[in-house]
Design a protein around this motif. Structure first.
Motif, PDB file in Angstrom:
ATOM      1  N   MET A   1       0.859  -1.180   0.000  1.00 53.24           N
ATOM      2  CA  MET A   1       0.000   0.000   0.000  1.00 53.24           C
ATOM      3  C   MET A   1       0.899   1.234   0.000  1.00 53.24           C
ATOM      4  N   ALA A   2       0.754   2.059  -0.990  1.00 54.28           N
ATOM      5  CA  ALA A   2       1.522   3.299  -1.096  1.00 54.28           C
ATOM      6  C   ALA A   2       0.630   4.453  -0.646  1.00 54.28           C
ATOM      7  N   LEU A   3       0.883   4.938   0.557  1.00 50.72           N
ATOM      8  CA  LEU A   3       0.072   6.029   1.087  1.00 50.72           C
ATOM      9  C   LEU A   3       0.687   7.370   0.730  1.00 50.72           C
ATOM     10  N   THR A   4      -0.168   8.333   0.478  1.00 49.01           N
ATOM     11  CA  THR A   4       0.289   9.705   0.304  1.00 49.01           C
ATOM     12  C   THR A   4      -0.175  10.507   1.513  1.00 49.01           C
ATOM     13  N   VAL A   5       0.590  11.528   1.836  1.00 48.45           N
ATOM     14  CA  VAL A   5       0.278  12.408   2.956  1.00 48.45           C
ATOM     15  C   VAL A   5      -0.189  13.731   2.385  1.00 48.45           C
ATOM     16  N   ASP A   6      -1.309  14.214   2.878  1.00 47.11           N
ATOM     17  CA  ASP A   6      -1.838  15.505   2.454  1.00 47.11           C
ATOM     18  C   ASP A   6      -2.122  16.324   3.704  1.00 47.11           C
ATOM     19  N   ILE A   7      -1.623  17.546   3.717  1.00 45.91           N
ATOM     20  CA  ILE A   7      -1.900  18.467   4.822  1.00 45.91           C
ATOM     21  C   ILE A   7      -2.480  19.729   4.216  1.00 45.91           C
ATOM     22  N   ALA A   8      -3.677  20.103   4.666  1.00 46.21           N
ATOM     23  CA  ALA A   8      -4.352  21.254   4.067  1.00 46.21           C
ATOM     24  C   ALA A   8      -5.210  21.976   5.090  1.00 46.21           C
ATOM     25  N   ARG A   9      -5.434  23.231   4.821  1.00 49.21           N
ATOM     26  CA  ARG A   9      -6.409  24.006   5.592  1.00 49.21           C
ATOM     27  C   ARG A   9      -7.805  23.594   5.132  1.00 49.21           C
ATOM     28  N   LEU A  10      -8.778  23.866   5.960  1.00 46.34           N
ATOM     29  CA  LEU A  10     -10.157  23.479   5.669  1.00 46.34           C
ATOM     30  C   LEU A  10     -10.634  24.020   4.325  1.00 46.34           C
ATOM     31  N   ASP A  11     -10.335  25.288   4.050  1.00 45.48           N
ATOM     32  CA  ASP A  11     -10.844  25.887   2.823  1.00 45.48           C
ATOM     33  C   ASP A  11     -10.150  25.373   1.564  1.00 45.48           C
ATOM     34  N   ALA A  12      -9.079  24.591   1.710  1.00 44.13           N
ATOM     35  CA  ALA A  12      -8.412  23.993   0.550  1.00 44.13           C
ATOM     36  C   ALA A  12      -8.962  22.603   0.212  1.00 44.13           C
ATOM     37  N   LEU A  13      -9.769  22.051   1.119  1.00 45.31           N
ATOM     38  CA  LEU A  13     -10.358  20.734   0.880  1.00 45.31           C
ATOM     39  C   LEU A  13     -11.562  20.866  -0.049  1.00 45.31           C
ATOM     40  N   THR A  14     -11.752  19.881  -0.888  1.00 47.98           N
ATOM     41  CA  THR A  14     -12.953  19.871  -1.723  1.00 47.98           C
ATOM     42  C   THR A  14     -14.147  19.477  -0.840  1.00 47.98           C
ATOM     43  N   PRO A  15     -15.356  19.755  -1.293  1.00 47.90           N
ATOM     44  CA  PRO A  15     -16.513  19.301  -0.512  1.00 47.90           C
ATOM     45  C   PRO A  15     -16.488  17.795  -0.255  1.00 47.90           C
ATOM     46  N   GLY A  16     -16.075  17.003  -1.224  1.00 49.37           N
ATOM     47  CA  GLY A  16     -15.996  15.555  -1.034  1.00 49.37           C
ATOM     48  C   GLY A  16     -14.950  15.153  -0.008  1.00 49.37           C
ATOM     49  N   GLU A  17     -13.792  15.816  -0.021  1.00 56.26           N
ATOM     50  CA  GLU A  17     -12.740  15.524   0.959  1.00 56.26           C
ATOM     51  C   GLU A  17     -13.191  15.891   2.366  1.00 56.26           C
ATOM     52  N   LEU A  18     -13.848  17.047   2.495  1.00 54.66           N
ATOM     53  CA  LEU A  18     -14.371  17.467   3.797  1.00 54.66           C
ATOM     54  C   LEU A  18     -15.419  16.469   4.283  1.00 54.66           C
ATOM     55  N   HIS A  19     -16.311  16.062   3.408  1.00 56.27           N
ATOM     56  CA  HIS A  19     -17.325  15.073   3.761  1.00 56.27           C
ATOM     57  C   HIS A  19     -16.668  13.804   4.289  1.00 56.27           C
ATOM     58  N   ASP A  20     -15.648  13.305   3.589  1.00 55.50           N
ATOM     59  CA  ASP A  20     -15.002  12.057   3.984  1.00 55.50           C
ATOM     60  C   ASP A  20     -14.352  12.155   5.355  1.00 55.50           C
ATOM     61  N   LEU A  21     -13.662  13.268   5.631  1.00 58.22           N
ATOM     62  CA  LEU A  21     -12.994  13.345   6.935  1.00 58.22           C
ATOM     63  C   LEU A  21     -13.991  13.557   8.071  1.00 58.22           C
ATOM     64  N   LEU A  22     -15.032  14.349   7.842  1.00 58.14           N
ATOM     65  CA  LEU A  22     -16.044  14.520   8.888  1.00 58.14           C
ATOM     66  C   LEU A  22     -16.818  13.223   9.106  1.00 58.14           C
ATOM     67  N   ARG A  23     -17.109  12.511   8.024  1.00 56.35           N
ATOM     68  CA  ARG A  23     -17.824  11.238   8.180  1.00 56.35           C
ATOM     69  C   ARG A  23     -16.984  10.245   8.972  1.00 56.35           C
ATOM     70  N   LEU A  24     -15.682  10.142   8.677  1.00 59.24           N
ATOM     71  CA  LEU A  24     -14.816   9.236   9.430  1.00 59.24           C
ATOM     72  C   LEU A  24     -14.787   9.615  10.904  1.00 59.24           C
ATOM     73  N   ARG A  25     -14.611  10.880  11.198  1.00 56.45           N
ATOM     74  CA  ARG A  25     -14.563  11.307  12.602  1.00 56.45           C
ATOM     75  C   ARG A  25     -15.875  10.996  13.313  1.00 56.45           C
ATOM     76  N   ILE A  26     -16.993  11.288  12.684  1.00 55.37           N
ATOM     77  CA  ILE A  26     -18.289  11.031  13.317  1.00 55.37           C
ATOM     78  C   ILE A  26     -18.550   9.530  13.436  1.00 55.37           C
ATOM     79  N   ASP A  27     -18.243   8.773  12.384  1.00 55.92           N
ATOM     80  CA  ASP A  27     -18.460   7.320  12.437  1.00 55.92           C
ATOM     81  C   ASP A  27     -17.684   6.680  13.584  1.00 55.92           C
TER      82      ASP A  27
END
Length: 154
Positions: A1-27
């Motif tokens: 598995m080749a993982l990539t690291v991404d570090i971004a401010r909230l406003d740089a995330l796409t709506p889909g990326e924001l959805h995925d991270l909030l869903r993971l945290r809530i789940d």
């Protein structure tokens, strides 16, 4: 598995990326841990969002604050590994990436975390030391921990 690291401010995330991270945290933090609390706490706009991505899929996540944004120390929180990626040491990987990011953002600053008490040994293995008595946060036992600033050789 080749993982990539991404570090971004909230406003740089796409709506889909924001959805995925909030869903993971809530789940994980709300549903899996059966802990109803305000997961969306108003701090995300000031944070950096570190994501480990497996071919675009969110495998692990941590939220980072530079020193001075929340206190005199850098802070790591909301550390989570997606259920399908557990058992692959991604908790350690995401923490090592977060520690390195804190070192770049806030050279010389200690790093603070509020750790679930049962994870003291895990975080201790990453250089964190307990600095408080156990307390309840949202019904889950926690301890405060810090990691001393790394010395940069001159």
């Amino acid at each position: 598995m080749a993982l990539t690291v991404d570090i971004a401010r909230l406003d740089a995330l796409t709506p889909g990326e924001l959805h995925d991270l909030l869903r993971l945290r809530i789940d994980v933090f709300v549903v899996e841990q059966n802990c109803p609390y305000p997961e969306i706490d108003g701090k995300d706009p000031e944070a950096l969002h570190l994501r480990l991505l497996d071919d675009g899929r969110l495998a692990a996540y941590a939220r980072i604050f530079a020193a001075g944004e929340t206190a005199g120390e850098a802070r790591i929180g909301r550390v989570v590994v997606a259920p399908g990626y557990r058992g692959q040491r991604l908790g350690e990987r995401v923490m090592r990436e977060a520690i390195a990011a804190c070192g770049k953002l806030s050279p010389g600053a200690v790093i603070a975390i509020s750790a679930q008490a049962h994870l003291q040994r895990f975080y201790g293995g990453l250089g964190f030391s307990v600095t408080s008595a156990e307390y309840l946060e949202d019904g889950i036992p926690h301890v405060d921990m810090i990691r001393a600033a790394e010395r940069i050789a001159s």
